[in-house]
Design an enzyme around this catalytic site. Sequence first.
Site, PDB file in Angstrom:
ATOM      1  N   CYS A 181      -6.114   6.048  -3.190  1.00  0.00           N
ATOM      2  CA  CYS A 181      -5.265   4.855  -3.252  1.00  0.00           C
ATOM      3  C   CYS A 181      -3.927   5.248  -3.859  1.00  0.00           C
ATOM      4  O   CYS A 181      -3.872   5.690  -5.012  1.00  0.00           O
ATOM      5  CB  CYS A 181      -5.942   3.769  -4.088  1.00  0.00           C
ATOM      6  SG  CYS A 181      -4.970   2.253  -4.229  1.00  0.00           S
ATOM      7  N   CYS A 226       0.843  -1.194   0.000  1.00  0.00           N
ATOM      8  CA  CYS A 226       0.000   0.000   0.000  1.00  0.00           C
ATOM      9  C   CYS A 226       0.879   1.245   0.000  1.00  0.00           C
ATOM     10  O   CYS A 226       1.653   1.466   0.943  1.00  0.00           O
ATOM     11  CB  CYS A 226      -0.923   0.008   1.214  1.00  0.00           C
ATOM     12  SG  CYS A 226      -1.909   1.521   1.317  1.00  0.00           S
TER      13      CYS A 226
END
Length: 262
Positions: free
Chosen positions: A201, A67
């Site tokens: 994101c 991530c």
Amino acid sequence: MIYNIVLANPANNITIIVLDCIDKENYSDIANRILKNSKFGAEQVGFVKKPIMDGKLRLEMMGGEFCGNALRSFGMMVAKNNEIEKGVVTVEISGSDKSLNVEVDNINKSAKAEVPLPKEIEYVRIDELLEFPVVMFDGIYHAIVEGIEANEENFSYIKNSIMKRYNIEALGIMFFDRERYFITPVVYVRDTDTTVFENSCGSGTIATALYLSDGCTDSVFKCSINQPGGVIDSEIYKSEGRVTKLVIGGKVELSEVIKIEI
């Protein structure tokens, strides 16, 4: 049980960093209980661990995924704990087989990080009309889909087709509106069986920027991608048509340590 956490906010992609030492087999249960706590509005959970390479500390995401937003947030937290106002810290994160540098500015509350290069970009056709690129990072794959509404039905249709093809920890689908340079990120994590329509994101941003940089051969392609929670900046470095470096950056806010009981 009482846990110590830090709440990170990179472009409203609320990330909970659990500071206590947690065994990996308990990640899924604890993460799901934290995600269900509407008080935080969290979209993902990471667990602080001892480094296994040469980073100062390690962050393992709830499903072992990579991530980019969590990487930036974790780097900022490590810098803050070491009283670094501006500088570079080296940390580790799941989904990357090497430690990564995060450039931190705790004064202006921003962080940028170099992210690993994708293994491959492959075009996938799942029916007569729908074909799109899949950017394959270690730890997460991202599909960039244009001209399709971002809803649960379309996400499930695309996700199910891709998950049948690839054995991956996590899948992001970036529903891309080219006119607004806007993505709606939806991320599925296999081990926790969670699907989140995310506010932003990081890795999905750089995947979209890679898609947009097609045709750029020997320069730095820079773009800012709008998303529901804000903006994330990206930089694609290329030489002779090959991608040599990827960077994402933007604002990050951190809470002080919070004690929670779950």
